[in-house]
Design an enzyme around this catalytic site. Structure first.
Site, PDB file in Angstrom:
ATOM      1  N   GLU A   1      -2.403  -2.462  15.147  1.00 54.63           N
ATOM      2  CA  GLU A   1      -2.448  -1.011  14.928  1.00 54.63           C
ATOM      3  C   GLU A   1      -3.635  -0.426  15.672  1.00 54.63           C
ATOM      4  O   GLU A   1      -4.518  -1.152  16.144  1.00 54.63           O
ATOM      5  CB  GLU A   1      -2.520  -0.697  13.421  1.00 54.63           C
ATOM      6  CG  GLU A   1      -1.231  -1.081  12.703  1.00 54.63           C
ATOM      7  CD  GLU A   1      -1.222  -0.770  11.219  1.00 54.63           C
ATOM      8  OE1 GLU A   1      -2.155  -0.125  10.715  1.00 54.63           O
ATOM      9  OE2 GLU A   1      -0.254  -1.194  10.556  1.00 54.63           O
TER      10      GLU A   1
ATOM     11  N   HIS B   1      -2.711  11.439  10.220  1.00 48.97           N
ATOM     12  CA  HIS B   1      -1.964  10.359  10.878  1.00 48.97           C
ATOM     13  C   HIS B   1      -1.200  10.982  12.036  1.00 48.97           C
ATOM     14  O   HIS B   1      -0.501  11.980  11.854  1.00 48.97           O
ATOM     15  CB  HIS B   1      -1.010   9.698   9.891  1.00 48.97           C
ATOM     16  CG  HIS B   1      -0.488   8.372  10.359  1.00 48.97           C
ATOM     17  ND1 HIS B   1       0.291   8.243  11.495  1.00 48.97           N
ATOM     18  CD2 HIS B   1      -0.639   7.118   9.876  1.00 48.97           C
ATOM     19  CE1 HIS B   1       0.592   6.961  11.670  1.00 48.97           C
ATOM     20  NE2 HIS B   1       0.027   6.257  10.705  1.00 48.97           N
TER      21      HIS B   1
ATOM     22  N   ARG C   1      -6.992   6.823  15.113  1.00 45.61           N
ATOM     23  CA  ARG C   1      -6.170   7.976  14.720  1.00 45.61           C
ATOM     24  C   ARG C   1      -6.796   9.328  15.009  1.00 45.61           C
ATOM     25  O   ARG C   1      -6.097  10.285  15.316  1.00 45.61           O
ATOM     26  CB  ARG C   1      -5.915   7.912  13.216  1.00 45.61           C
ATOM     27  CG  ARG C   1      -4.919   6.902  12.904  1.00 45.61           C
ATOM     28  CD  ARG C   1      -4.695   6.820  11.441  1.00 45.61           C
ATOM     29  NE  ARG C   1      -3.907   5.626  11.249  1.00 45.61           N
ATOM     30  CZ  ARG C   1      -3.681   5.055  10.104  1.00 45.61           C
ATOM     31  NH1 ARG C   1      -4.177   5.581   9.007  1.00 45.61           N
ATOM     32  NH2 ARG C   1      -2.956   3.978  10.033  1.00 45.61           N
TER      33      ARG C   1
ATOM     34  N   HIS D   1      -3.237  12.549   5.900  1.00 42.68           N
ATOM     35  CA  HIS D   1      -2.768  11.221   5.510  1.00 42.68           C
ATOM     36  C   HIS D   1      -3.705  10.525   4.533  1.00 42.68           C
ATOM     37  O   HIS D   1      -3.260   9.896   3.578  1.00 42.68           O
ATOM     38  CB  HIS D   1      -2.625  10.381   6.780  1.00 42.68           C
ATOM     39  CG  HIS D   1      -2.169   8.973   6.566  1.00 42.68           C
ATOM     40  ND1 HIS D   1      -0.938   8.666   6.043  1.00 42.68           N
ATOM     41  CD2 HIS D   1      -2.776   7.780   6.819  1.00 42.68           C
ATOM     42  CE1 HIS D   1      -0.788   7.336   5.983  1.00 42.68           C
ATOM     43  NE2 HIS D   1      -1.906   6.783   6.428  1.00 42.68           N
TER      44      HIS D   1
ATOM     45  N   ARG E   1     -11.122   6.216   9.025  1.00 42.37           N
ATOM     46  CA  ARG E   1     -10.711   4.874   8.576  1.00 42.37           C
ATOM     47  C   ARG E   1      -9.961   4.113   9.661  1.00 42.37           C
ATOM     48  O   ARG E   1      -9.068   4.660  10.318  1.00 42.37           O
ATOM     49  CB  ARG E   1      -9.818   5.010   7.347  1.00 42.37           C
ATOM     50  CG  ARG E   1      -9.202   3.712   6.885  1.00 42.37           C
ATOM     51  CD  ARG E   1      -8.473   3.904   5.586  1.00 42.37           C
ATOM     52  NE  ARG E   1      -7.309   4.740   5.707  1.00 42.37           N
ATOM     53  CZ  ARG E   1      -6.065   4.280   5.909  1.00 42.37           C
ATOM     54  NH1 ARG E   1      -5.838   2.989   6.034  1.00 42.37           N
ATOM     55  NH2 ARG E   1      -5.063   5.123   5.970  1.00 42.37           N
TER      56      ARG E   1
HETATM   57  P1  FAD Z   1      -2.229   5.575  -5.296  1.00 43.07           P
HETATM   58  O1  FAD Z   1      -1.420   4.423  -4.893  1.00 43.07           O
HETATM   59  O2  FAD Z   1      -1.943   6.861  -4.630  1.00 43.07           O
HETATM   60  O3  FAD Z   1      -2.053   5.772  -6.860  1.00 43.07           O
HETATM   61  C1  FAD Z   1      -2.597   6.904  -7.501  1.00 43.07           C
HETATM   62  C2  FAD Z   1      -2.078   6.911  -8.924  1.00 43.07           C
HETATM   63  O4  FAD Z   1      -2.805   7.825  -9.736  1.00 43.07           O
HETATM   64  C3  FAD Z   1      -0.618   7.320  -9.049  1.00 43.07           C
HETATM   65  O5  FAD Z   1       0.022   6.396  -9.875  1.00 43.07           O
HETATM   66  C4  FAD Z   1      -0.682   8.701  -9.703  1.00 43.07           C
HETATM   67  O6  FAD Z   1       0.452   9.039 -10.464  1.00 43.07           O
HETATM   68  C5  FAD Z   1      -1.914   8.539 -10.565  1.00 43.07           C
HETATM   69  N1  FAD Z   1      -2.546   9.803 -10.958  1.00 43.07           N
HETATM   70  C6  FAD Z   1      -3.079  10.744 -10.152  1.00 43.07           C
HETATM   71  N2  FAD Z   1      -3.564  11.755 -10.889  1.00 43.07           N
HETATM   72  C7  FAD Z   1      -3.351  11.433 -12.193  1.00 43.07           C
HETATM   73  C8  FAD Z   1      -3.610  12.075 -13.420  1.00 43.07           C
HETATM   74  N3  FAD Z   1      -4.184  13.279 -13.483  1.00 43.07           N
HETATM   75  N4  FAD Z   1      -3.253  11.460 -14.567  1.00 43.07           N
HETATM   76  C9  FAD Z   1      -2.638  10.241 -14.549  1.00 43.07           C
HETATM   77  N5  FAD Z   1      -2.357   9.595 -13.398  1.00 43.07           N
HETATM   78  C10 FAD Z   1      -2.713  10.187 -12.241  1.00 43.07           C
HETATM   79  N6  FAD Z   1      -3.064   1.980   3.785  1.00 43.07           N
HETATM   80  C11 FAD Z   1      -3.151   0.739   4.322  1.00 43.07           C
HETATM   81  O7  FAD Z   1      -4.172   0.057   4.182  1.00 43.07           O
HETATM   82  N7  FAD Z   1      -2.088   0.225   5.022  1.00 43.07           N
HETATM   83  C12 FAD Z   1      -0.938   0.923   5.211  1.00 43.07           C
HETATM   84  O8  FAD Z   1       0.000   0.417   5.815  1.00 43.07           O
HETATM   85  C13 FAD Z   1      -0.843   2.225   4.692  1.00 43.07           C
HETATM   86  N8  FAD Z   1       0.264   2.994   4.891  1.00 43.07           N
HETATM   87  C14 FAD Z   1       0.360   4.193   4.277  1.00 43.07           C
HETATM   88  C15 FAD Z   1       1.529   4.942   4.416  1.00 43.07           C
HETATM   89  C16 FAD Z   1       1.681   6.137   3.741  1.00 43.07           C
HETATM   90  C17 FAD Z   1       2.937   6.935   3.903  1.00 43.07           C
HETATM   91  C18 FAD Z   1       0.636   6.604   2.903  1.00 43.07           C
HETATM   92  C19 FAD Z   1       0.793   7.879   2.142  1.00 43.07           C
HETATM   93  C20 FAD Z   1      -0.536   5.902   2.795  1.00 43.07           C
HETATM   94  C21 FAD Z   1      -0.683   4.691   3.482  1.00 43.07           C
HETATM   95  N9  FAD Z   1      -1.857   3.961   3.369  1.00 43.07           N
HETATM   96  C22 FAD Z   1      -1.935   2.717   3.948  1.00 43.07           C
HETATM   97  C23 FAD Z   1      -2.928   4.373   2.469  1.00 43.07           C
HETATM   98  C24 FAD Z   1      -2.778   3.597   1.152  1.00 43.07           C
HETATM   99  O9  FAD Z   1      -1.411   3.449   0.850  1.00 43.07           O
HETATM  100  C25 FAD Z   1      -3.448   4.334   0.014  1.00 43.07           C
HETATM  101  O10 FAD Z   1      -4.756   4.678   0.365  1.00 43.07           O
HETATM  102  C26 FAD Z   1      -3.494   3.429  -1.226  1.00 43.07           C
HETATM  103  O11 FAD Z   1      -2.208   2.987  -1.552  1.00 43.07           O
HETATM  104  C27 FAD Z   1      -4.092   4.204  -2.383  1.00 43.07           C
HETATM  105  O12 FAD Z   1      -3.982   3.413  -3.531  1.00 43.07           O
HETATM  106  P2  FAD Z   1      -4.605   3.956  -4.883  1.00 43.07           P
HETATM  107  O13 FAD Z   1      -4.317   2.931  -5.904  1.00 43.07           O
HETATM  108  O14 FAD Z   1      -6.011   4.352  -4.645  1.00 43.07           O
HETATM  109  O15 FAD Z   1      -3.784   5.312  -5.161  1.00 43.07           O
HETATM  110  C1  SIN Z   2       0.765   3.028   9.062  1.00 40.83           C
HETATM  111  O1  SIN Z   2       1.595   2.162   8.815  1.00 40.83           O
HETATM  112  O2  SIN Z   2       0.700   3.635  10.139  1.00 40.83           O
HETATM  113  C2  SIN Z   2      -0.199   3.403   8.011  1.00 40.83           C
HETATM  114  C3  SIN Z   2      -1.325   2.474   8.036  1.00 40.83           C
HETATM  115  C4  SIN Z   2      -2.499   3.057   7.320  1.00 40.83           C
HETATM  116  O3  SIN Z   2      -2.492   4.195   6.851  1.00 40.83           O
HETATM  117  O4  SIN Z   2      -3.493   2.340   7.252  1.00 40.83           O
END
Ligand code: FAD
Ligand code: SIN
Length: 504
Positions: free
Chosen positions: A117, A233, A280, A341, A376
């Site tokens: 990537e 992104h 990015r 993103h 990032r």
């Molecule tokens: P999240 O997985 O977003 O979970 C947040 C949780 O908090 C949810 O369950 C939500 O319902 C809950 N919540 C929020 N507010 C409240 C509230 N007030 N009360 C109760 N619950 C609440 N990163 C990588 O390293 N590699 C990748 O390939 C990658 N691809 C991505 C692709 C996409 C489309 C996206 C959007 C992001 C991607 N990222 C990637 C980034 C990564 O996925 C996220 O940064 C990571 O999953 C965040 O995890 P988290 O547990 O911090 O939050």
């Molecule tokens: C992607 O698959 O392009 C997302 C990867 C990331 O957000 O780190």
């Protein structure tokens, strides 16, 4: 619901689940409760495509390369000791994921099939096809069932963090099923609430990403840092009239796809010798500049020259989504544009995920650890969540006294009524106005001072709406979004005194 627990976790993405499982393994006698505002698998984690950056091939790669790539992407504003800790710990966290039955793709010879990537000098991304996040989310949810001391309540939105004598002592929440509000008290509260992409008009983030955890932490005085560092992104699939856009993974460019303009020219090389595989911030800036120059709303991703079978095998979900809207990556150009993103800034935490508020911890995208610096490196986010979940869990195991103090129950706490009416047109209109202004302000399409004034007005409008008798979940989220937008624009104003680039 139980009125009092040892450990309260808010959210159910990778940070929450990995932390809960690791802590439950070491502390079988502690009660752990997860509250999550939507269905348990509705979060950014489930959408992650590319995968997790981990050094596994120590012949071609090493920790030093990954560290340098991370620092270079972050413009050397990252915290070096954090970068070193996260990257060196990664293989141990990978072993745990494998123990929890999470599958990453392998080559026929049994070695990892590593993706490439932007900003990575080596292939080092472990992935499960193009649904890496969904694989992790599903398997962690499955694993959670092994632990009787973990409970998970879906459709439970935390509205406020409660505080006594500076300590976070629990939360005030709304149960969307029973349509009731209540308090829950905890020795330790852990925010795993993800990012704030929904504050913007165009984003890859699901509708839950309204920055609730960040806003709630800010309201009780937690330190917040670097909110101008919102990562766009470069390659979201352009479609008309959406808010959450489908992502075309950066791994597709790692696989060899080109970015071209309407004349069929590759233009990213004009901005960086790494072309499509620059970081990015650079690729997004190059696309925004090209779109502005040519007066277009998108450019194209060109995958037509790539091996069809291999492409379909690695990216089946992307191919299926494209096919569904009448596009074939083999024969058609894919319209793409940059969208919000990832939140690189957030709630300041130390290396144990402790915020500046006692008994309040934050893990994952809602936190600021110093790993990412200004920008990032791709696929370092899931890794950060794993490492900080581990750090936090170990800290609690080593500091058992945090659980010995009596919980402060029956403490007078702020509360409010929530209306069950969730068809609030006024809130939707204000939300859209906010999303438009912050996006234009962030992309320097409006003077920042003007954007700031408008956001302040919107904040006042929101407060008025929220203080009326129609306060519902939507208005609570809107209040949170306006707080986050204000933090972003204030940080952006500060930062713009130092540089004129759109993407930090
Ligand atoms: P999240 O997985 O977003 O979970 C947040 C949780 O908090 C949810 O369950 C939500 O319902 C809950 N919540 C929020 N507010 C409240 C509230 N007030 N009360 C109760 N619950 C609440 N990163 C990588 O390293 N590699 C990748 O390939 C990658 N691809 C991505 C692709 C996409 C489309 C996206 C959007 C992001 C991607 N990222 C990637 C980034 C990564 O996925 C996220 O940064 C990571 O999953 C965040 O995890 P988290 O547990 O911090 O939050
Ligand atoms: C992607 O698959 O392009 C997302 C990867 C990331 O957000 O780190």
């Amino acid at each position: 619901m139980t009125k009092s627990v040892d450990i309260l976790i808010i959210g159910s993405g990778i940070s929450a689940l990995f932390f809960a499982i690791k802590t439950a393994i070491k502390c079988p006698n502690k009660s752990i409760l997860i509250l999550t505002k939507s269905s348990k698998d509705n979060n950014s984690t489930r959408y992650a495509q590319g995968g997790i950056a981990i050094v596994t091939d120590f012949i071609k790669d090493d920790f030093t390369n990954h560290i340098e790539d991370t620092l270079r992407a972050g413009k050397y504003t990252n915290k070096l000791e954090v970068v070193e800790m996260v990257i060196k710990q990664a293989p141990e966290r990978l072993e745990e994921l494998i123990r929890f039955n999470i599958d990453f793709d392998k080559n026929p010879d049994g070695t990892w099939n590593l993706g490439l990537e932007g900003g990575h000098s080596q292939h080092r991304i472990l992935h499960h096809k193009d649904i890496s996040g969904l694989e992790i989310e599903r398997k962690l949810l499955q694993k959670l069932k092994d632990f009787p001391n973990i409970s998970l309540n879906e459709n439970t939105a935390v509205l406020n963090l409660t505080q006594n004598n500076k300590n976070c002592i629990g939360v005030f929440y709304y149960d969307r099923k029973s349509k009731t509000t209540d308090f829950i008290f905890s020795n330790v509260t852990v925010l795993c609430t993800g990012g704030c992409g929904q504050v913007f008009k165009r984003t890859t983030n699901p509708e839950i990403a309204t920055g609730d955890g960040l806003a709630m932490a800010h309201k009780i005085g937690a330190e917040i840092q670097d909110m101008h560092n919102i990562q766009f992104h470069p390659t979201a699939l352009y479609e008309k009239n959406k808010n959450q856009y489908f992502l075309i993974s950066e791994a597709v460019r790692g696989f060899g796809a080109y970015i071209i303009n309407q004349k069929g020219e590759r233009f990213v090389f004009k901005h960086d010798v790494r072309g499509e595989l620059a970081t990015r911030d650079i690729v997004s800036e190059a696309i925004e500049t090209e779109m502005k120059k040519n007066g277009t709303e998108f450019v194209y991703l060109d995958c037509r020259h790539l091996d069809e079978n291999e492409f379909n095998n690695h990216f089946p979900t992307i191919v299926a989504y494209c096919n569904n809207i009448g596009l074939s990556p083999k024969t058609d150009l894919i319209p793409i544009f940059p969208v919000a993103h990832y939140q690189c800034g957030g709630i300041v935490v130390d290396k144990n995920s402790q915020t500046t508020v006692p008994r309040l911890f934050a893990i994952g995208e809602c936190s600021y650890t110093g790993l990412h610096g200004n920008n990032r490196l791709a696929s370092n986010s899931l890794l950060e969540a794993l490492v900080y979940a581990h750090q936090c869990s170990e800290y609690l195991v080593d500091n058992n006294e945090i659980f010995t103090s009596p919980k402060i129950e029956n403490h007078p706490l702020p509360s409010f009524q929530i209306s069950t009416n969730n068809n609030n047109l006024q809130a939707t209109e204000i939300r859209q106005k906010l999303q438009k202004i912050i996006t234009q302000g962030f992309l320097n399409q409006l003077p920042l001072d003007f954007a700031k004034e408008r956001i302040t007005e919107i904040y006042e409008e929101t407060k008025l709406l929220a203080s009326s008798n129609i306060k519902n979940l939507e208005t609570v989220e809107l209040e949170n979004m306006t707080i986050v937008a204000t933090l972003i624009i204030d940080a952006k104003i500060q930062y713009s005194k130092l540089t004129s680039t759109n993407f930090p």
